[in-house]
Write a protein that holds these residues in place. Structure first.
Motif, PDB file in Angstrom:
ATOM      1  N   HIS A 136      47.066  30.902  24.557  1.00  0.00           N
ATOM      2  CA  HIS A 136      46.013  31.912  24.560  1.00  0.00           C
ATOM      3  C   HIS A 136      45.084  31.854  23.350  1.00  0.00           C
ATOM      4  CE1 HIS A 136      44.861  36.437  23.848  1.00  0.00           C
ATOM      5  NE2 HIS A 136      43.838  35.674  24.799  1.00  0.00           N
ATOM      6  N   ILE A 137      43.881  31.980  23.459  1.00  0.00           N
ATOM      7  CA  ILE A 137      42.915  32.025  22.479  1.00  0.00           C
ATOM      8  C   ILE A 137      42.104  33.076  22.657  1.00  0.00           C
ATOM      9  CG2 ILE A 137      40.753  30.826  21.441  1.00  0.00           C
ATOM     10  CD1 ILE A 137      41.652  28.039  22.704  1.00  0.00           C
ATOM     11  N   LYS A 138      42.392  34.082  21.652  1.00  0.00           N
ATOM     12  CA  LYS A 138      41.559  35.410  21.778  1.00  0.00           C
ATOM     13  C   LYS A 138      40.171  35.445  21.063  1.00  0.00           C
ATOM     14  CE  LYS A 138      41.815  40.040  21.486  1.00  0.00           C
ATOM     15  NZ  LYS A 138      42.394  40.766  22.945  1.00  0.00           N
ATOM     16  N   LEU A 139      39.421  35.918  21.773  1.00  0.00           N
ATOM     17  CA  LEU A 139      38.009  35.947  21.765  1.00  0.00           C
ATOM     18  C   LEU A 139      37.529  37.433  21.227  1.00  0.00           C
ATOM     19  CD1 LEU A 139      36.695  33.435  24.847  1.00  0.00           C
ATOM     20  CD2 LEU A 139      37.048  32.712  22.243  1.00  0.00           C
ATOM     21  N   THR A 140      36.344  37.257  20.423  1.00  0.00           N
ATOM     22  CA  THR A 140      35.626  38.509  20.216  1.00  0.00           C
ATOM     23  C   THR A 140      34.696  38.677  21.356  1.00  0.00           C
ATOM     24  OG1 THR A 140      34.028  37.560  18.787  1.00  0.00           O
ATOM     25  CG2 THR A 140      35.882  38.089  17.664  1.00  0.00           C
ATOM     26  N   ASN A 141      34.093  39.876  21.496  1.00  0.00           N
ATOM     27  CA  ASN A 141      32.968  40.047  22.553  1.00  0.00           C
ATOM     28  C   ASN A 141      31.721  39.108  22.260  1.00  0.00           C
ATOM     29  OD1 ASN A 141      34.365  41.971  23.698  1.00  0.00           O
ATOM     30  ND2 ASN A 141      33.101  43.593  22.556  1.00  0.00           N
ATOM     31  N   ILE A 142      31.491  38.790  21.209  1.00  0.00           N
ATOM     32  CA  ILE A 142      30.297  37.774  20.852  1.00  0.00           C
ATOM     33  C   ILE A 142      30.784  36.329  21.469  1.00  0.00           C
ATOM     34  CG2 ILE A 142      28.903  36.745  19.075  1.00  0.00           C
ATOM     35  CD1 ILE A 142      27.948  39.462  19.562  1.00  0.00           C
ATOM     36  N   GLN A 143      31.959  36.033  20.854  1.00  0.00           N
ATOM     37  CA  GLN A 143      32.470  34.783  21.252  1.00  0.00           C
ATOM     38  C   GLN A 143      32.573  34.396  22.576  1.00  0.00           C
ATOM     39  OE1 GLN A 143      35.926  34.696  19.149  1.00  0.00           O
ATOM     40  NE2 GLN A 143      35.347  34.029  17.246  1.00  0.00           N
ATOM     41  N   ARG A 144      32.985  35.646  23.287  1.00  0.00           N
ATOM     42  CA  ARG A 144      33.080  35.382  25.010  1.00  0.00           C
ATOM     43  C   ARG A 144      31.739  35.260  25.528  1.00  0.00           C
ATOM     44  NH1 ARG A 144      37.220  36.164  28.181  1.00  0.00           N
ATOM     45  NH2 ARG A 144      38.532  37.282  26.284  1.00  0.00           N
ATOM     46  N   THR A 145      30.757  36.045  24.941  1.00  0.00           N
ATOM     47  CA  THR A 145      29.374  35.923  25.656  1.00  0.00           C
ATOM     48  C   THR A 145      28.863  34.337  25.250  1.00  0.00           C
ATOM     49  OG1 THR A 145      29.022  38.239  25.029  1.00  0.00           O
ATOM     50  CG2 THR A 145      26.876  36.804  25.307  1.00  0.00           C
ATOM     51  N   LEU A 146      29.003  33.922  24.037  1.00  0.00           N
ATOM     52  CA  LEU A 146      28.611  32.500  23.810  1.00  0.00           C
ATOM     53  C   LEU A 146      29.096  31.471  24.759  1.00  0.00           C
ATOM     54  CD1 LEU A 146      28.115  32.675  19.918  1.00  0.00           C
ATOM     55  CD2 LEU A 146      26.391  32.618  21.782  1.00  0.00           C
ATOM     56  N   LEU A 147      30.456  31.727  25.001  1.00  0.00           N
ATOM     57  CA  LEU A 147      31.219  30.552  25.934  1.00  0.00           C
ATOM     58  C   LEU A 147      30.846  31.024  27.245  1.00  0.00           C
ATOM     59  CD1 LEU A 147      35.110  30.814  24.502  1.00  0.00           C
ATOM     60  CD2 LEU A 147      33.383  28.661  24.417  1.00  0.00           C
ATOM     61  N   LYS A 161      42.122  41.365  38.059  1.00  0.00           N
ATOM     62  CA  LYS A 161      42.805  42.622  38.321  1.00  0.00           C
ATOM     63  C   LYS A 161      42.683  43.057  39.977  1.00  0.00           C
ATOM     64  CE  LYS A 161      42.376  46.118  35.437  1.00  0.00           C
ATOM     65  NZ  LYS A 161      41.817  47.152  34.618  1.00  0.00           N
ATOM     66  N   MET A 162      41.696  42.854  40.544  1.00  0.00           N
ATOM     67  CA  MET A 162      41.442  43.152  41.808  1.00  0.00           C
ATOM     68  C   MET A 162      42.378  42.325  42.723  1.00  0.00           C
ATOM     69  SD  MET A 162      40.063  42.119  44.960  1.00  0.00           S
ATOM     70  CE  MET A 162      38.710  40.887  44.539  1.00  0.00           C
ATOM     71  N   ILE A 163      42.506  40.854  42.439  1.00  0.00           N
ATOM     72  CA  ILE A 163      43.415  40.109  42.976  1.00  0.00           C
ATOM     73  C   ILE A 163      44.914  40.666  42.916  1.00  0.00           C
ATOM     74  CG2 ILE A 163      44.109  37.841  43.080  1.00  0.00           C
ATOM     75  CD1 ILE A 163      41.498  36.855  42.058  1.00  0.00           C
ATOM     76  N   LYS A 164      45.087  40.965  41.749  1.00  0.00           N
ATOM     77  CA  LYS A 164      46.717  41.497  41.606  1.00  0.00           C
ATOM     78  C   LYS A 164      46.907  42.556  42.413  1.00  0.00           C
ATOM     79  CE  LYS A 164      49.559  43.376  37.957  1.00  0.00           C
ATOM     80  NZ  LYS A 164      50.054  43.474  36.537  1.00  0.00           N
ATOM     81  N   SER A 165      45.890  43.358  42.581  1.00  0.00           N
ATOM     82  CA  SER A 165      46.124  44.874  43.307  1.00  0.00           C
ATOM     83  C   SER A 165      46.248  44.517  44.682  1.00  0.00           C
ATOM     84  CB  SER A 165      44.957  45.653  43.177  1.00  0.00           C
ATOM     85  OG  SER A 165      45.063  46.710  43.987  1.00  0.00           O
ATOM     86  N   LYS A 166      45.488  43.416  45.489  1.00  0.00           N
ATOM     87  CA  LYS A 166      45.760  43.005  46.738  1.00  0.00           C
ATOM     88  C   LYS A 166      47.085  42.377  46.967  1.00  0.00           C
ATOM     89  CE  LYS A 166      40.960  42.094  48.157  1.00  0.00           C
ATOM     90  NZ  LYS A 166      39.960  41.455  48.654  1.00  0.00           N
ATOM     91  N   MET A 167      47.468  41.640  45.945  1.00  0.00           N
ATOM     92  CA  MET A 167      48.819  40.899  46.271  1.00  0.00           C
ATOM     93  C   MET A 167      49.739  41.967  46.060  1.00  0.00           C
ATOM     94  SD  MET A 167      47.977  37.560  43.833  1.00  0.00           S
ATOM     95  CE  MET A 167      49.663  36.501  44.090  1.00  0.00           C
ATOM     96  N   HIS A 198      43.432  29.684  29.139  1.00  0.00           N
ATOM     97  CA  HIS A 198      43.294  29.853  27.578  1.00  0.00           C
ATOM     98  C   HIS A 198      42.583  31.247  27.236  1.00  0.00           C
ATOM     99  CE1 HIS A 198      44.752  25.928  26.299  1.00  0.00           C
ATOM    100  NE2 HIS A 198      43.654  25.337  27.276  1.00  0.00           N
ATOM    101  N   PHE A 199      41.581  31.668  28.035  1.00  0.00           N
ATOM    102  CA  PHE A 199      40.713  32.776  27.318  1.00  0.00           C
ATOM    103  C   PHE A 199      41.037  34.154  28.582  1.00  0.00           C
ATOM    104  CE2 PHE A 199      38.338  28.804  26.745  1.00  0.00           C
ATOM    105  CZ  PHE A 199      38.532  28.951  25.536  1.00  0.00           C
ATOM    106  N   VAL A 200      42.059  34.137  29.144  1.00  0.00           N
ATOM    107  CA  VAL A 200      42.469  35.451  29.772  1.00  0.00           C
ATOM    108  C   VAL A 200      43.182  36.157  28.751  1.00  0.00           C
ATOM    109  CG1 VAL A 200      43.644  36.378  31.973  1.00  0.00           C
ATOM    110  CG2 VAL A 200      42.161  34.505  31.990  1.00  0.00           C
ATOM    111  N   ASP A 201      43.040  37.546  28.561  1.00  0.00           N
ATOM    112  CA  ASP A 201      43.643  38.128  27.504  1.00  0.00           C
ATOM    113  C   ASP A 201      44.855  38.749  28.156  1.00  0.00           C
ATOM    114  OD1 ASP A 201      41.954  37.549  25.724  1.00  0.00           O
ATOM    115  OD2 ASP A 201      40.887  39.217  25.680  1.00  0.00           O
ATOM    116  N   ASP A 202      44.724  39.150  29.264  1.00  0.00           N
ATOM    117  CA  ASP A 202      45.906  40.016  29.826  1.00  0.00           C
ATOM    118  C   ASP A 202      47.079  39.065  30.310  1.00  0.00           C
ATOM    119  OD1 ASP A 202      47.836  41.548  31.439  1.00  0.00           O
ATOM    120  OD2 ASP A 202      46.018  42.892  32.384  1.00  0.00           O
TER     121      ASP A 202
END
Length: 299
Positions: free
Chosen positions: A63-74, A105-111, A167-171
């Motif tokens: 896992h790679i933790k991103l800030t909001n700014i980093q996530r936006t740039l990526l 999250k929606m996919i998880k709910s459906k499953m 890598h970039f999914v936080d949950d």
């Protein structure tokens, strides 16, 4: 020119408060290099990913933790590269992860609403060479899901181990869902009889987009047809797009299917069980991936 201006304003806008010194230096150095805009995006995105290494393995291994700014740039950088070069699976994976939180999250709910989907989430089966007996799949009768999946992988030179880790999914609860989506992508190709050329990929992406809501799938479904040649474009608009939309809306939620339990089932029978219409035409597997009209968009 546009890339230099974009880079200039990015370096002025995002101070060291938001980006660490390595990332800021990378942006400043890249501004002085003679690169095409796409080379610039690719290199800055790759270096930017490495600049957050200090936030590695936060919630789970890899896992790679991103800030909001980093996530936006990526997100911006990977999206641009996906449109420019659909063969960049690393950029496609990044774009899928940085934009997919709510869809996952929606996919998880459906499953969780489906007993079979619940079992998949509980047992978390992994599709790789450690867990799949290739010889067993090869020896299955023609027309079975296992044999068609083996033929799809073998003929096209694909390897289930080639699917990139998340890598970039936080949950942590959503990490497996993203991985499962990637690992079942080729299985869906085999189930639908869709080759991995551009037409086949766009058709599969439409079904995935309608069922999962993942922004990456929606983007590929919308922009992918722009890369179709005349022959495939006609087939797409007249027959395969309407079929894909019907399948996406009417068939069972495919991420809730425990595919590993259906290796020996005939593909035609399995389609009926999952409420999938037969394809309007059988597409030949002779067209392998290339940079021609059959260039693929794969995730």
């Amino acid at each position: 020119m546009a890339s230099s201006l974009c880079l200039y304003f990015s370096s002025r806008l995002f101070s060291r408060k938001y980006l660490n010194i390595n990332t800021f230096t990378t942006l400043r150095n890249l501004k002085n290099e003679r690169l095409t805009s796409c080379d610039l995006i690719s290199r800055s995105t790759a270096r930017f990913s490495s600049s957050v290494a200090q936030n590695y393995d936060v919630e789970y291994p890899g896992h790679i933790k991103l800030t909001n700014i980093q996530r936006t740039l990526l997100t911006i950088g990977s999206a641009a590269m996906c449109l420019y070069n659909p063969r960049r699976d690393d950029m496609i994976s990044t774009f899928g992860e940085t934009t997919g939180h709510y869809a996952l999250k929606m996919i998880k709910s459906k499953m969780l609403q489906d007993p079979e989907g619940c079992l998949v989430l509980k047992e978390k089966p992994i599709i790789n060479t450690e867990n799949i007996d290739y010889e067993y799949l090869n020896n299955l009768p023609d027309g079975t899901l296992g044999k068609e999946y083996w033929r799809f992988l073998n003929y096209n030179g694909f390897d289930p181990d080639g699917r990139r880790p998340v890598h970039f999914v936080d949950d942590p609860d959503l990490v497996y869902i993203m991985l499962r989506y990637r690992q079942t992508h080729d299985l869906i190709h085999a189930l639908l009889g869709m080759p991995p050329h551009m037409l086949g990929e766009v058709v599969v992406k439409w079904i995935e987009a309608l069922q999962t809501g993942l922004p990456m799938c929606i983007t590929a479904a919308v922009f992918g047809p722009l890369r179709l040649g005349p022959k495939h474009s006609q087939l797409y608009w007249s027959e395969f797009m309407p079929w894909a939309i019907r399948c996406g809306r009417k068939s069972k939620f495919l991420l809730s299917v425990y595919f590993e339990k259906y290796w020996e089932e005939n593909v035609v029978d399995l389609r009926q069980k999952l409420n999938i219409e037969p394809p309007p035409k059988k597409l030949s597997m002779k067209d392998k991936r290339s940079l021609s009209e059959d260039d693929s968009i794969s995730e």
